[in-house]
Design a protein around this motif. Structure first.
Motif, short mmCIF file in Angstrom:
data_model
loop_
_atom_site.label_atom_id
_atom_site.label_comp_id
_atom_site.label_asym_id
_atom_site.label_seq_id
_atom_site.Cartn_x
_atom_site.Cartn_y
_atom_site.Cartn_z
N LEU A 110 0.88 -1.28 0.09
CA LEU A 110 0.11 -0.15 -0.21
C LEU A 110 0.87 1.26 -0.10
CD1 LEU A 110 -2.93 1.14 0.14
CD2 LEU A 110 -2.40 1.11 2.60
N ILE A 111 2.07 1.23 0.93
CA ILE A 111 2.75 2.42 0.95
C ILE A 111 3.69 2.50 -0.38
CG2 ILE A 111 4.74 3.32 2.41
CD1 ILE A 111 2.06 3.44 3.78
N VAL A 112 4.32 1.48 -0.69
CA VAL A 112 4.97 1.74 -1.78
C VAL A 112 4.39 1.99 -3.22
CG1 VAL A 112 6.47 0.04 -3.64
CG2 VAL A 112 6.66 -0.40 -0.99
N TYR A 113 3.43 1.52 -3.46
CA TYR A 113 2.61 1.67 -4.78
C TYR A 113 1.98 3.05 -4.72
CZ TYR A 113 3.26 -3.32 -6.09
OH TYR A 113 3.91 -4.35 -6.57
N SER A 114 1.46 3.59 -3.57
CA SER A 114 1.03 4.78 -3.28
C SER A 114 1.82 5.79 -3.60
CB SER A 114 0.19 4.92 -1.97
OG SER A 114 -0.72 4.06 -1.75
N LEU A 115 2.98 5.69 -3.31
CA LEU A 115 4.01 6.59 -3.48
C LEU A 115 4.52 6.77 -5.04
CD1 LEU A 115 6.31 6.12 -0.28
CD2 LEU A 115 5.05 8.12 -0.88
N SER A 116 4.06 6.03 -5.71
CA SER A 116 4.39 5.99 -7.42
C SER A 116 4.38 7.33 -7.83
CB SER A 116 3.57 4.98 -8.05
OG SER A 116 3.74 3.59 -7.67
N PRO A 117 3.26 8.20 -7.78
CA PRO A 117 3.13 9.57 -8.52
C PRO A 117 4.46 10.22 -8.17
CG PRO A 117 1.09 8.90 -7.86
CD PRO A 117 1.91 7.89 -7.16
N LEU A 118 4.58 10.16 -6.81
CA LEU A 118 5.75 10.84 -6.03
C LEU A 118 7.29 10.58 -6.67
CD1 LEU A 118 6.38 13.22 -4.22
CD2 LEU A 118 6.66 11.91 -2.42
N VAL A 122 9.48 13.43 -8.48
CA VAL A 122 10.72 13.60 -7.76
C VAL A 122 11.83 13.18 -8.70
CG1 VAL A 122 12.49 12.82 -5.96
CG2 VAL A 122 10.00 13.40 -5.56
N LEU A 123 11.74 12.17 -9.57
CA LEU A 123 12.72 11.64 -10.75
C LEU A 123 13.16 12.81 -11.54
CD1 LEU A 123 14.35 9.27 -11.69
CD2 LEU A 123 12.43 8.56 -13.00
N VAL A 124 11.99 13.60 -11.94
CA VAL A 124 12.15 14.54 -12.94
C VAL A 124 12.60 15.89 -12.02
CG1 VAL A 124 10.90 16.67 -14.30
CG2 VAL A 124 10.37 13.88 -14.48
N THR A 125 12.07 16.31 -11.03
CA THR A 125 12.44 17.56 -10.17
C THR A 125 13.76 17.65 -9.67
OG1 THR A 125 11.15 16.95 -8.23
CG2 THR A 125 9.85 18.04 -9.91
N ARG A 126 14.26 16.43 -9.61
CA ARG A 126 15.64 16.39 -8.62
C ARG A 126 16.75 16.78 -9.98
NH1 ARG A 126 12.99 17.16 -5.27
NH2 ARG A 126 12.78 16.44 -3.32
N PHE A 127 16.27 16.45 -11.02
CA PHE A 127 17.04 16.68 -12.26
C PHE A 127 17.01 18.01 -12.79
CE2 PHE A 127 18.32 16.39 -16.79
CZ PHE A 127 19.86 16.07 -16.57
N LEU A 131 11.42 22.90 -12.03
CA LEU A 131 10.19 22.03 -12.21
C LEU A 131 9.56 21.52 -11.03
CD1 LEU A 131 10.76 20.18 -15.63
CD2 LEU A 131 9.67 22.58 -15.37
N SER A 132 10.00 22.09 -9.84
CA SER A 132 9.64 21.61 -8.46
C SER A 132 8.22 21.59 -8.21
CB SER A 132 10.48 21.94 -7.50
OG SER A 132 10.05 23.34 -7.50
N ILE A 133 7.39 22.46 -9.05
CA ILE A 133 5.86 22.74 -9.04
C ILE A 133 5.28 21.17 -9.18
CG2 ILE A 133 5.73 23.46 -11.39
CD1 ILE A 133 3.71 24.55 -8.07
N LEU A 134 5.89 20.47 -10.06
CA LEU A 134 5.35 19.23 -10.45
C LEU A 134 5.31 18.27 -9.27
CD1 LEU A 134 7.38 18.24 -13.79
CD2 LEU A 134 5.00 19.03 -13.68
N ASN A 135 6.04 18.33 -8.21
CA ASN A 135 5.87 17.75 -7.03
C ASN A 135 4.15 17.47 -6.67
OD1 ASN A 135 8.38 16.46 -6.95
ND2 ASN A 135 9.11 18.36 -5.90
N ILE A 136 3.58 18.46 -6.92
CA ILE A 136 2.33 18.74 -6.26
C ILE A 136 1.55 17.39 -6.76
CG2 ILE A 136 1.33 20.02 -8.05
CD1 ILE A 136 -0.32 21.58 -5.77
#
Length: 197
Positions: A110-118, A122-127, A131-136
């Motif tokens: 439940l925890i692992v899969y629910s974090l999928s969008p994050l 984060v994969l994009v915004t850390r690079f 674009l950190s607004i995408l974290n929303i």
């Protein structure tokens, strides 16, 4: 145990595009937590860490030490990894208030899969930090979590809502607390050794 990249790609796609159907598949297939750990969680955390490392190398206007990208990558990995482990354990302990017996495997998934969008944002915004607004978009994970509880746990309306709120708060508080602790510790390490590297 080998990493199943096909499982990673399919699961990531389906859990985001159609969470209800994905949870039905998860319920039927009964994969072990070890498989989810190795083939889903770890590859994503490694990619996030590499993204943080590369992003901090490219966007390093203040000329910080070469140690900084390593510290940042380590922080990302530890933050997500510890959040998953600690949240899963806490939620498993609290789940007895809603279900007849504990099920660590379900709470972990439940925890692992629910974090999928994050993971993806984060994969994009850390690079690309601009674009950190995408974290929303990571909040879409709350819907994935609710879908998982609704699909797998046979709970009445109020119990389902309470379990969902407890699960959501557990993840959020764990993530924020672990993020603060890892940042403080790793920044302390960085400033202790930066001058010599």
């Amino acid at each position: 145990m080998m990493i199943d990249l096909q499982m990673l790609a399919h699961r990531l796609k389906h859990i985001i595009v159609n969470p209800v159907k994905a949870w039905e598949i998860i319920k039927r297939e009964n994969r072990s937590t070890g498989t989810v750990h190795i083939s889903f969680l770890m590859p994503l955390l490694i990619l996030i860490s590499l993204s943080a490392f590369a992003g901090s190398l490219i966007y390093n206007p203040s000329g910080l030490s070469v140690l900084y990208p390593i510290i940042l990558a380590l922080k990302q990995f530890l933050c997500f990894y510890l959040t998953v482990l600690i949240s899963s354990w806490i939620l498993n302990e609290l789940s007895v208030a809603f279900v007849s017996k504990k099920d660590y495997s379900f709470n972990f998934k439940l925890i692992v899969y629910s974090l999928s969008p994050l993971y993806l944002t984060v994969l994009v915004t850390r690079f690309l930090p601009d674009l950190s607004i995408l974290n929303i978009l990571g909040f879409y994970g709350a819907y994935i979590m609710y879908s998982g509880l609704n699909t797998i746990e046979n709970l009445a309306g109020k119990s389902l809502l309470r379990y969902f709120i407890i699960a959501l708060l557990t993840v959020m508080i764990s993530y924020l607390t672990i993020s603060w602790i890892t940042r403080s510790l790793l920044e302390g390490i960085y400033f202790a050794f930066a001058g010599s590297i």
